[in-house]
Design a protein around this motif. Structure first.
Motif, short mmCIF file in Angstrom:
data_model
loop_
_atom_site.label_atom_id
_atom_site.label_comp_id
_atom_site.label_asym_id
_atom_site.label_seq_id
_atom_site.Cartn_x
_atom_site.Cartn_y
_atom_site.Cartn_z
N MET B 215 6.20 -5.17 -8.70
CA MET B 215 6.09 -3.66 -8.32
C MET B 215 7.48 -3.00 -8.38
O MET B 215 8.69 -3.50 -8.20
CB MET B 215 5.65 -3.84 -6.78
CG MET B 215 4.99 -2.42 -6.25
SD MET B 215 4.76 -2.81 -4.56
CE MET B 215 3.01 -3.68 -4.56
N ILE B 216 7.43 -1.76 -8.59
CA ILE B 216 9.02 -1.11 -8.86
C ILE B 216 8.55 0.07 -7.48
O ILE B 216 9.43 0.21 -6.68
CB ILE B 216 9.04 -0.54 -10.15
CG1 ILE B 216 8.88 -1.33 -10.99
CG2 ILE B 216 10.57 0.42 -9.90
CD1 ILE B 216 9.65 -0.89 -12.47
N ASP B 217 7.92 1.27 -8.01
CA ASP B 217 8.12 2.42 -7.09
C ASP B 217 7.16 2.36 -5.84
O ASP B 217 7.90 2.77 -4.81
CB ASP B 217 7.90 3.70 -7.90
CG ASP B 217 6.19 3.74 -8.24
OD1 ASP B 217 5.88 2.95 -9.09
OD2 ASP B 217 5.50 4.54 -7.61
N GLY B 218 6.18 1.73 -5.85
CA GLY B 218 5.24 1.64 -4.49
C GLY B 218 4.47 2.72 -4.22
O GLY B 218 3.60 2.60 -3.17
N THR B 219 4.32 3.70 -5.05
CA THR B 219 3.74 4.97 -5.01
C THR B 219 2.51 5.23 -6.02
O THR B 219 1.90 6.25 -6.00
CB THR B 219 4.39 6.02 -4.73
OG1 THR B 219 4.92 6.32 -6.23
CG2 THR B 219 5.56 5.90 -3.61
N GLY B 220 2.48 4.28 -7.01
CA GLY B 220 1.21 4.56 -7.78
C GLY B 220 1.93 4.91 -9.23
O GLY B 220 1.14 5.13 -10.22
N MET B 221 3.13 5.15 -9.32
CA MET B 221 3.77 5.78 -10.43
C MET B 221 3.94 4.91 -11.75
O MET B 221 3.80 5.51 -12.75
CB MET B 221 5.03 6.45 -9.99
CG MET B 221 5.69 7.11 -10.88
SD MET B 221 6.76 6.26 -12.12
CE MET B 221 8.19 6.43 -10.90
N CYS B 222 4.11 3.61 -11.52
CA CYS B 222 4.24 3.05 -12.57
C CYS B 222 3.30 1.95 -13.23
O CYS B 222 3.30 1.79 -14.26
CB CYS B 222 5.83 2.09 -12.24
SG CYS B 222 5.42 0.50 -11.48
N GLY B 223 2.41 1.51 -12.32
CA GLY B 223 1.39 0.65 -12.87
C GLY B 223 1.78 -0.69 -13.01
O GLY B 223 0.96 -1.38 -13.44
N GLY B 224 2.99 -1.07 -12.67
CA GLY B 224 3.36 -2.46 -12.92
C GLY B 224 2.63 -3.55 -12.22
O GLY B 224 2.55 -4.64 -12.55
N CYS B 225 2.08 -3.11 -10.91
CA CYS B 225 1.46 -3.90 -9.97
C CYS B 225 0.08 -4.01 -10.28
O CYS B 225 -0.81 -4.62 -9.36
CB CYS B 225 1.80 -3.47 -8.62
SG CYS B 225 0.99 -1.85 -8.13
N ARG B 226 -0.53 -3.84 -11.65
CA ARG B 226 -1.93 -3.81 -11.65
C ARG B 226 -2.58 -5.04 -11.55
O ARG B 226 -1.75 -5.94 -12.29
CB ARG B 226 -2.42 -2.79 -12.93
CG ARG B 226 -1.43 -3.48 -14.35
CD ARG B 226 -1.80 -2.45 -15.19
NE ARG B 226 -1.49 -2.81 -16.61
CZ ARG B 226 -0.38 -2.68 -17.14
NH1 ARG B 226 0.81 -2.35 -16.49
NH2 ARG B 226 -0.21 -3.18 -18.36
N VAL B 227 -3.75 -4.99 -11.06
CA VAL B 227 -4.37 -6.43 -10.93
C VAL B 227 -5.96 -5.91 -11.51
O VAL B 227 -6.18 -4.92 -11.41
CB VAL B 227 -4.31 -6.80 -9.60
CG1 VAL B 227 -2.87 -7.34 -9.17
CG2 VAL B 227 -4.90 -5.91 -8.57
N THR B 228 -6.60 -7.15 -11.88
CA THR B 228 -7.73 -6.64 -12.15
C THR B 228 -9.00 -7.26 -11.06
O THR B 228 -8.78 -8.37 -10.74
CB THR B 228 -8.27 -7.31 -13.68
OG1 THR B 228 -7.29 -7.05 -14.30
CG2 THR B 228 -9.50 -7.15 -14.02
N VAL B 229 -9.54 -6.34 -10.28
CA VAL B 229 -10.51 -6.71 -9.62
C VAL B 229 -12.01 -6.14 -9.78
O VAL B 229 -12.10 -5.08 -10.18
CB VAL B 229 -10.22 -5.85 -8.37
CG1 VAL B 229 -11.08 -6.55 -6.82
CG2 VAL B 229 -8.84 -6.36 -7.92
N HIS B 230 -12.73 -7.11 -9.75
CA HIS B 230 -14.29 -6.81 -10.32
C HIS B 230 -14.30 -6.01 -11.63
O HIS B 230 -14.96 -5.16 -11.95
CB HIS B 230 -15.03 -6.10 -9.09
CG HIS B 230 -15.20 -6.73 -8.16
ND1 HIS B 230 -15.96 -7.90 -7.89
CD2 HIS B 230 -14.97 -6.61 -6.81
CE1 HIS B 230 -16.27 -8.31 -6.60
NE2 HIS B 230 -15.38 -7.53 -5.89
N GLY B 231 -13.32 -6.74 -12.63
CA GLY B 231 -13.23 -6.13 -14.15
C GLY B 231 -12.64 -4.91 -14.05
O GLY B 231 -12.55 -4.03 -15.05
N GLU B 232 -12.13 -4.19 -12.80
CA GLU B 232 -11.50 -2.79 -12.85
C GLU B 232 -9.89 -3.26 -12.80
O GLU B 232 -9.69 -4.03 -11.89
CB GLU B 232 -12.04 -2.03 -12.08
CG GLU B 232 -12.96 -0.97 -12.21
CD GLU B 232 -13.47 0.02 -11.20
OE1 GLU B 232 -12.73 0.54 -10.78
OE2 GLU B 232 -14.31 -0.30 -10.60
#
Lengths: 465, 278
Positions: B215-232
């Motif tokens: 993670m970088i910013d922690g506020t949704g800005m970078c998207g680095g922390c994306r995970v796939t949950v129920h295909g989304e």
């Protein structure tokens, strides 16, 4: 005589680093005007009685007046004139799309090249800073009213400066550890040196603006809490379009696939381009950037400077439809960025460890115009091909950050998630809460956000009087 | 500002810092995290809040040294200050009276589990807690966890303490004994969560896991922390960090966690060289 006349129609070129040299460093590309060059360019201005250029400026910079100062060699006065209406001239001189705002309206442009307003703005602001001539304007006496500003990007900084001059007690809340918003995390050093942003923010602090970093409004405190418990009389929301869009194609979460926000944040804010930085970035050998805007150009050019042998833009329309500034596309081409136009990614492929290894694209052709008036790209059946790559950067835009809308129940939000605010006043559906910039318009430009900050400042002054 | 009030070493690689942070202490809820920076060149490190006291104005973080960022953090002393601290971030754990809850923590994941255990207890749940580690010396928060649980079991991989085996084995044994649960929360290394939530979900238990992607910013800005949950695609920083474990794409999470493994081991090596003057 003819020669003189011809000269009036030709812009004074700004010298810049050669493409071969600059791809090896992160230093700014153009060097800026010398005093002589600036005066020469300033003297081209016709000093129109009814200057059309000013109409094109979202923050109504007094263009002929500041240019006159430069022509007269009064450089500090030029900077002061700029700052009467623009708190961030060194930034605007560099990143504003002048070619479609002020310069496009320049009368000289009808027969030749318009006055280089942006270059001159940059010169005046740089001269003032480099010669330690920064002066603080007279501020109105304190009026005892407290205004909180959410986000320290272009919109927030602009309204902060305006209101500080008007005597308000102004506090800016910034979520990151550094102020500046997109100016520090998004726009690369080679286009906007961070030292300049820092100085412009220092200037605002000298005007009395307080900046609280590491403070996420909506988490640390909601807008209601700021107003009710911490007694802010008004709040301005300039939280930006900080949520990156992805394409929803297979393979998008493989290692080495970045949003442009992440890639640029790692390089710009976290300084991953420097050897001693602790934040890593994958230095791809072949980097594909998807998108055709300024952010895509910034990403592709950053990749080159991080050592890419191939930095490739993939864009689904043709060059004519690219939203990036012409100058940026030109710079990118000079540096050797490869453009794969009229092609669209359909899938990202990986190796067995999950690292991206190629992007599969399909060729497109332009069909009928769509809602945006641009010809709609249509896929050409059976034309898929692969581009080998180890980094993919998705630069197809951002949607508004939902944090404020989600924690402020009585603020009206559009179906796109933007906050609804009156374009002419910045007022939202919530009393004494104002908004402007990308959170209202969706992703747009620095100067439009600044214009919105300016408009909202007027409303705050009016409403809290 | 954000002074380290107390510094403890819980195990060879695990540290607990008590940090002066009155605002965060007041606002934080179970399941939320902070991001900190310890030096100018430093990374932004996301860490779940392990404990806090609103009255006294402090929070606690527990972290394991894995890369240079956490190494440098661990070298700070009591009385030093953090350069930056932001929070609370992320969505709080959804807490209600579910009935019979099973809380399973592994390794340093026991730390973020602790405030959730407390909150579930306070909501009137009957709590069974299983904590585990590779060996006894790596086990943390045993007494605290025990005090908040109705039933409490410890496991170590090497058998040096408590049950010999994995927390997932302990869970299997409970099911074999006929125990029933209405809600499960599992926090630990990704592989442990993958295996354990596989079992809880199979047994029909509504299960949440708290994820710790990069993670970088922690506020949704970078998207680095994306995970796939129920295909989304979801962003752990703003949509999580807790997700319905039945839909998490574990394979992807595990791979993404290793994105910078090489970089991390190299920068740690460089740091060691500098320390030893080589």
């Amino acid at each position: 005589m003819t020669e003189n006349k011809n000269e009036r129609f030709i812009k004074t070129k700004m010298k810049e680093q050669s493409p071969a040299a600059r791809v090896g460093n992160f230093n700014e590309v153009p060097f800026g005007y010398t005093e002589d060059e600036a005066r020469k360019e300033a003297k081209r201005c016709l000093q129109c009685k009814k200057p059309l250029c000013v109409e094109g400026c979202p923050v109504e910079v007094k263009i002929p007046e500041f240019i006159k100062c430069i022509a007269d060699g009064e450089f500090a006065a030029a900077a002061r004139k700029l700052k009467e209406t623009n708190a961030l001239p060194a930034v605007c001189g560099r990143v504003c799309p002048q070619e479609e705002q002020c310069e496009i309206k320049c009368v000289l442009g009808k027969k030749g090249e318009p006055v280089a307003v942006g270059n001159l703005e940059r010169f005046a602001a740089d001269w003032e800073r480099e010669n330690s001539q920064i002066s603080i304007p007279t501020l109105k006496p304190k009026n005892g009213k407290k205004v909180g500003i959410v986000g320290s990007g272009p919109a927030g900084l602009t309204i902060a400066g305006e209101l500080a001059k008007e005597g308000f007690d102004v506090t800016v809340f910034e979520a990151l550890h550094e102020a500046g918003g997109v100016l520090v995390y998004g726009i690369p050093e080679f286009r906007l040196p961070k030292e300049i942003v820092k100085k412009e923010i220092n200037y605002l602090e000298k005007l009395g603006v307080k900046i609280i970093r590491n403070y996420v409004v909506g988490k640390a405190a909601t807008i209601d809490e700021l107003m009710n418990e911490e007694k802010y009389d008004a709040i301005f929301v300039g939280s930006g379009a900080g949520l990156p869009s992805f394409m929803n194609i297979p393979g998008e979460n493989f290692i080495g696939v970045y949003s442009a926000n992440e890639y640029l944040t790692r390089s710009n804010l976290m300084k991953a381009y420097k050897d001693d930085a602790l934040t890593p970035i994958i230095r791809g050998k072949s980097v594909v950037t998807v998108g055709g805007g300024n952010v895509a150009m910034d990403s592709a050019r950053t990749a080159l400077r991080l050592g890419a042998e191939h930095s490739i833009i993939v864009y689904r329309r043709s060059e004519a439809e690219m939203p990036a500034r012409k100058a940026e596309v030109h710079h990118a081409k000079e540096e050797g960025i490869e453009f794969n136009l009229l092609c669209n990614p359909v899938e990202i492929l990986s190796d067995e460890k999950g690292f991206a290894r190629a992007i599969r694209c399909i060729r497109m052709e332009l069909g009928e115009p769509d809602a945006s008036g641009r010809r709609r790209p249509v896929p050409v059946k059976g034309s898929e091909y692969e581009i080998p790559c180890d980094v993919v950067i998705i630069a197809i835009g951002n949607s508004p950050n939902p944090l404020i809308p989600n924690t402020t129940p009585d603020i009206e939000v559009s179906k796109w998630g933007t906050i609804v605010a009156d374009e002419k006043t910045g007022r939202t559906s919530k009393k004494q809460v104002y908004a402007g910039g990308d959170i209202v318009t969706g992703a747009a430009t620095v100067i439009l956000a600044m214009g919105a900050g300016k408009v909202a400042a007027r409303s705050v002054v009016e409403d809290l009087r | 500002m954000n002074t380290i009030l107390k510094r403890e070493q819980l195990s060879p690689q695990v540290f607990r810092f008590r940090i002066d942070a009155p605002k965060i202490a007041q606002k934080r809820k179970a399941g939320q995290f902070i991001i900190l920076r310890s030096s100018e060149e430093g990374e932004r490190l996301p860490l779940t809040i392990a404990n806090g006291n609103a009255k006294e104005g402090w929070i606690e973080i527990i972290f394991q040294v894995v890369g240079l960022g956490t190494r440098l953090l661990s070298e700070l002393k009591q009385g030093d200050s953090l350069l930056d601290l932001v929070g609370p971030l992320g969505k709080p754990t959804h807490v209600e009276n579910f009935g019979r809850c099973i809380c399973i923590g592994g390794g340093v994941g026991i730390a973020p589990l602790y405030p959730i255990v407390c909150a579930l207890k306070e909501a009137g749940n009957n709590l069974t807690t299983i904590i585990g580690a590779r060996n006894k010396s790596l086990l943390i928060l045993e007494n605290e966890m025990k005090a908040s649980s109705d039933q409490f079991i410890v496991a170590t991989d090497d058998g040096s303490y408590g049950h010999h085996g994995f927390v997932s084995d302990v869970f299997n044994n409970l099911i074999a004994e006929g125990k029933k649960f209405d809600f499960a929360i599992v926090i630990g290394p990704a592989i442990m969560m993958k295996v354990t939530t596989g079992l809880t979900v199979k047994n029909g238990i509504k299960t949440f896991a708290s994820l710790n992607p990069i993670m970088i910013d922690g506020t949704g800005m970078c998207g680095g922390c994306r995970v796939t949950v129920h295909g989304e695609t979801k962003f752990a920083c703003v949509d999580g960090p807790e997700f319905d474990a039945s839909g998490i794409d574990w394979g992807l999470l595990v791979k993404r966690l290793d994105s910078y493994k090489l970089f991390e081991s190299e920068s740690l090596k460089k740091h060691a060289c500098r320390l030893e003057g080589k």
